[in-house]
Design a protein around this motif. Structure first.
Motif, mmCIF file in Angstrom:
data_model
loop_
_atom_site.group_PDB
_atom_site.id
_atom_site.type_symbol
_atom_site.label_atom_id
_atom_site.label_comp_id
_atom_site.label_asym_id
_atom_site.label_seq_id
_atom_site.Cartn_x
_atom_site.Cartn_y
_atom_site.Cartn_z
ATOM 1 N N GLU A 112 0.825 -1.197 0.000
ATOM 2 C CA GLU A 112 0.000 0.000 0.000
ATOM 3 C C GLU A 112 0.861 1.250 0.000
ATOM 4 O O GLU A 112 1.970 1.268 0.538
ATOM 5 N N PHE A 113 0.316 2.287 -0.579
ATOM 6 C CA PHE A 113 0.959 3.583 -0.629
ATOM 7 C C PHE A 113 0.958 4.220 0.763
ATOM 8 O O PHE A 113 -0.029 4.119 1.495
ATOM 9 N N VAL A 114 2.069 4.873 1.111
ATOM 10 C CA VAL A 114 2.177 5.565 2.396
ATOM 11 C C VAL A 114 2.320 7.069 2.195
ATOM 12 O O VAL A 114 1.582 7.854 2.796
ATOM 13 N N ALA A 115 3.276 7.480 1.371
ATOM 14 C CA ALA A 115 3.547 8.908 1.213
ATOM 15 C C ALA A 115 4.308 9.156 -0.078
ATOM 16 O O ALA A 115 4.954 8.249 -0.606
ATOM 17 N N TYR A 124 2.352 14.149 0.099
ATOM 18 C CA TYR A 124 1.001 13.614 0.258
ATOM 19 C C TYR A 124 1.098 12.349 1.095
ATOM 20 O O TYR A 124 2.029 11.565 0.932
ATOM 21 N N TYR A 125 0.133 12.183 1.998
ATOM 22 C CA TYR A 125 0.145 11.043 2.913
ATOM 23 C C TYR A 125 -1.197 10.316 2.878
ATOM 24 O O TYR A 125 -2.252 10.949 2.768
ATOM 25 N N VAL A 126 -1.130 9.023 3.052
ATOM 26 C CA VAL A 126 -2.355 8.263 3.221
ATOM 27 C C VAL A 126 -2.967 8.661 4.567
ATOM 28 O O VAL A 126 -2.246 9.031 5.504
ATOM 29 N N ASP A 127 -4.282 8.631 4.665
ATOM 30 C CA ASP A 127 -4.957 9.125 5.865
ATOM 31 C C ASP A 127 -4.470 8.462 7.144
ATOM 32 O O ASP A 127 -4.382 9.108 8.194
ATOM 33 N N SER A 128 -4.146 7.185 7.078
ATOM 34 C CA SER A 128 -3.784 6.447 8.294
ATOM 35 C C SER A 128 -2.478 6.913 8.926
ATOM 36 O O SER A 128 -2.209 6.587 10.084
ATOM 37 N N LYS A 156 -1.300 10.345 8.400
ATOM 38 C CA LYS A 156 -1.276 11.815 8.474
ATOM 39 C C LYS A 156 -1.138 12.283 9.909
ATOM 40 O O LYS A 156 -1.793 11.772 10.811
ATOM 41 N N LEU A 214 -0.458 11.935 -6.456
ATOM 42 C CA LEU A 214 -1.240 10.704 -6.404
ATOM 43 C C LEU A 214 -0.946 9.758 -7.562
ATOM 44 O O LEU A 214 -1.635 8.759 -7.721
ATOM 45 N N LEU A 255 0.769 6.852 -8.714
ATOM 46 C CA LEU A 255 1.418 5.750 -7.994
ATOM 47 C C LEU A 255 2.296 4.886 -8.889
ATOM 48 O O LEU A 255 2.696 3.794 -8.491
#
Length: 120
Positions: free
Chosen positions: A43-46, A56-60, A62, A103, A105
């Protein structure tokens, strides 16, 4: 040819901090951090873009993770604070030879990963 080498992973208690580094050889533009937990998809993180340097950061993550780059040292960083057990994963840095947008990826080059384990 671009080579990426991650370091800085380890075992830490919940609430602790780690700083991951990714040493870069070769020319890169946008860069990103991803992670893969056991049994899960990567999964993408930042991400950080070359043009403008926006992140940019994934919500989890931030408010807990901060991504930065030091081009003089050819190094990408991921400062991880307030770590949680669900952050446990192998963390990968990635790079591409163009600058697009946060965004996007699609990355061309990947490191071998560094293990982060957060105990509860």
């Amino acid at each position: 040819q671009v080579q990426l080498v991650e370091s800085g992973g380890g075992l830490v208690q919940a609430g602790g901090s780690l700083r991951l580094s990714c040493t870069v050889s070769g020319r890169t533009f946008d860069m990103g951090w991803f992670r893969q937990a056991p049994g899960k998809e990567r999964e993408f993180v930042a991400s950080i873009v070359w043009i403008g340097g926006s992140t940019y950061y994934v919500d989890s993550v931030k408010g807990r993770f901060t991504m930065s780059r030091d081009d003089a040292k050819n190094t990408l960083y991921l400062q991880m604070n307030s770590l949680k057990p669900e952050d446990t994963a192998v963390y990968y840095c990635a790079a591409r030879g163009r600058s697009t947008y946060s965004l996007d990826l699609r990355y061309d080059d990947w490191g071998q990963g560094t293990q982060v384990t957060v105990s509860s």
